[in-house]
Design an enzyme around this catalytic site. Sequence first.
Site, mmCIF file in Angstrom:
data_model
loop_
_atom_site.group_PDB
_atom_site.id
_atom_site.type_symbol
_atom_site.label_atom_id
_atom_site.label_comp_id
_atom_site.label_asym_id
_atom_site.label_seq_id
_atom_site.Cartn_x
_atom_site.Cartn_y
_atom_site.Cartn_z
ATOM 1 N N GLY A 1 38.374 -30.025 29.732
ATOM 2 C CA GLY A 1 39.027 -31.233 30.221
ATOM 3 C C GLY A 1 39.612 -32.038 29.073
ATOM 4 C CG PHE A 6 40.445 -43.328 25.653
ATOM 5 C CD1 PHE A 6 41.643 -43.650 25.045
ATOM 6 C CD2 PHE A 6 39.891 -44.240 26.532
ATOM 7 C CE1 PHE A 6 42.269 -44.860 25.294
ATOM 8 C CE2 PHE A 6 40.509 -45.454 26.792
ATOM 9 C CZ PHE A 6 41.708 -45.754 26.169
ATOM 10 C CG ASP A 19 39.178 -44.436 35.207
ATOM 11 O OD1 ASP A 19 40.068 -44.496 36.074
ATOM 12 O OD2 ASP A 19 39.250 -43.677 34.222
#
Length: 995
Positions: free
Chosen positions: A701, A705, A825
Amino acid sequence: MKFPVAFLFSSLVTFVITRTISASNETDYEALLQFKSMISNEEALSSWNASFHFCNWSGVSCGKRHRRVTALVLESQGLQGSLSPHVGNLSFLGVFSLKNNSIIGRIPHELGRLSRLRRLNLGSNGFNGVIPTNLSSCSNIELLALYDNKLVGSIPEEFRFLSKLTSILIDTNKLTGGIPSALGNITSLDTFSAADNPFGGSIPDTLGRLKSLRIFYCGNCSLSGTIPHSIYNLSLLTNISLANNQLTGRLPSALGAMLPHLLSLQLRDNQLTGSLPSSISNCSKLQHLEVSKNSFSGKLTINFATLKDINYINLGDNMYGFQEADDDMKFIDTLQNCSKLDRLDLRYCNFKGLLPESIGNLSNQLRFLNLRGNQLYGNLPSSIGNLDGLTILALDYNRFTGKIPSTIGKLKKLQIGDLSDNQFSGPIPDAIGNLSLLITLDLSTNRLEWHVPSSLGNCHQLSELYLDENNFSGNIPKQLLQLSSLNIALGLSQNNMSGSLPKEVGDLKMLTSLDLSDNRFSGNIPSSIGGCTSLLLLSLKGNLFQGSLPPSLGSLRGISTLDLSNNNLSGQIPPFLERLKVVEYVNLSFNDFEGEVPGIGVFANASAFSVLGNSKLCGGLAELGLPKCKEKRKHKKKFPLFVIIILIASPFFMVLCFVYVWCKKKKDQPSESSTDRRFIKVSYNQLLKATNSFSEANLIGKGGFSSVYKGILHHEDTLVAVKVIHLQNRGAHKSFISECEAWKSIRHRNLLKIITSCSSVDFQGNDFKALVYEFMPNGSLHDWLHLNASTSRLNLLQRISILIDVASALDYLHNHCLPAIVHCDLKPSNILLDDEMVAHVGDFGLARFLGTDSNQNSTSGIRGTIGYAAPEYGGGSDMASSGDVYSFGILLLEVITGKRPTDNIFTGGLNLHKFACMALLDHFTDVVADDLVHFLQEDAIATQCTSENAKKTEECLSSIVKIGVSCSVDSPPQRMNIENALHELQHILDTLQNI
């Protein structure tokens, strides 16, 4: 004839002027239409149509004389799309603001044609690319606000020509190239706010020419070197923030006299040295003083009596201690006149001596008092009870002695109290029960004695209680075990408590950690302990428990550490232990278990369990070195009664019994601590090897960031996910800190489990930071919804179970943590699934603690992810739990419909929420995901589903969609409470399981 000629001439002039104005108006009209054409969601511009003159369109203002557009203000309208370069044709435009929208793309260089422009605000959008240099042609500009975007490159040198510019706001971008020295030419500048950019370099000395400068924010800009002396000559400065840089040097001794108007001085997280100037006492208007995490030293000589408006003082993590006993804390006396003081943070300051009685004379407005990690000794003054405004009190890691004063019961607003790691003695005062708002109490590692007071049962908000490593005796009060609020931890280890474990322990249904180790508890382990279904850690080691293990322990499905070692437990190792998903360790050592050691489940990994000191065990893994189990005989041979009597009477037998009991009770037996196992240490080199040098093959993934790699920690033989932080990206370091802070405070079966973190340097000397998580073999919910649909599908029960898991995690974060945590988020890619398809919420890089000062002096808003972020965030609203509820509602609708909130079908004001609303009014099954429909059809055929059951299933589906719609309404107060959503989903699941 003169009159007709004059009339004709006048008419001709009027005609020419009218046609000229009309043509100019047409230019503005076309420019606005072009602007609208590049906005993808035109709902906010619904009034922009031919029914109204464009001067009457929302957000548009025109001049009265020429009817030309003079202002275009569309703030917080939820606009998406890009900015049309035709805006540069609005030649009369003086004010242009699009702040708090979602506009992306480059800033058109055509804006440089707007010679009349005075105010430009494009803050809080998604603009990328460089700042156009020809903005310097906007010679009348006074405000330039480009904060909270994704701009790159450097600040244009040409800005030095903007002689009327008073405010530059460019915080939170990706700007590099240092702060240009040419900015020193803009002598009109009042505000320069550029925090959270990776500028690098030093602070130019030329900024000392900005004699009008009042606000100077350059925190977190990778600045180095010293603060130029010329900055201190800017006598009008009111706010300075240079936090989180690498600045060195000393502050001038006359700082307070040079900056008499200072309101806020923020220099935390640097490398400043020397003493803190006593002249700060001259800054009589000072409200905020934050110089923590530097290398300041010497005696603290500031006279705070002159700072009557100060409300925030943080001097922590420095070395002020002057090594003069009873003298370091004298400055507390000078704080008595600071009636507005709200926060006093003096942690790890090396202060030595007595805490003066005058501590009780501080402001009753004081909410936060932190004296952690100093060398304070003597009694805690009883006057501490006067601080009745305190919500957080931290006195841990000092040398306080004597009794805890009963006056502490007067702190009726206290929510967190930490007096651990001192030398307090005597009993806990019964008055502790008066603290009805108490959420966390830590009195561990002291010399406290007597009984645990039953009055703690009055603390109905108590979430975690630590009384470990004291001298408490007696039983556990039942009132304590009946606190339904206890959901994080109850620690009573290493005391002298005795008696049986009350059956009321089963009432702690939400508790995640129970540590009763190293006491003298006896009797059987009550079967009611199976009611503690949320336990992740259970330690009963080092007690006198006896008998066999109750089968109810099999109900602890989420347990990760189980330590029952050093007791008198007997019987066979029960089969249910094989089925427990013990993630870290199970310890059954030094008991009297017998029979065969299982070889499956947790017992298939020799490093995950211990059965040492059980002489009657056999079989199991070869690594255990146990004898093979003998085949069972049909007939047992019984010893004659007289032989047994002779053996018992034998002195030799008595000696053997004594040795056996003594060996079992030794405290230094080789029993591995679960705590030591939980916090393993890893280096950069170990993570490099674990991930095969962070190879692409192991990449699972990637985000803005960080990148996440699959790996194996060889020294632990553990499969992990390693999240490597992209420190070069703006905001990544802040995200890492946020995530670390969040993980320190939370623990729940539906949260991704963090194993450890690594903060080091790589082989090139660059900073390296990473987080190591438990590996989730079934990937993310996003993968199952959108990538695996052709080969793997989630059935309805699985989808509801996943939604219940996510709702449970949110309920815990919002309602059972202090301070409450907002995830910010929530989306399918941040929902990870383990091998049993249990959902775990991860990625706390944007998480925020509610009711703290963690966002102080920050101009950036947390936006989350487009489509999932609550609409009020676009308007600059503060983070709130209702924002997570909105994200959960959108996620729920995505799980049922299979459509992303950013799907191409959602145009012209249509979104996922409205899509589901309309379906409920018509035929909602049309919006159910295709793969879910196929699965339901196949399931119906396979089970010969009746029409009645089919109707019930349809009603359940409708109810689920209604929950998603209720959670995702635009108005935060009207959204469904997450507790209610969780309850309703659980009811729906129960209904479906009974069909």
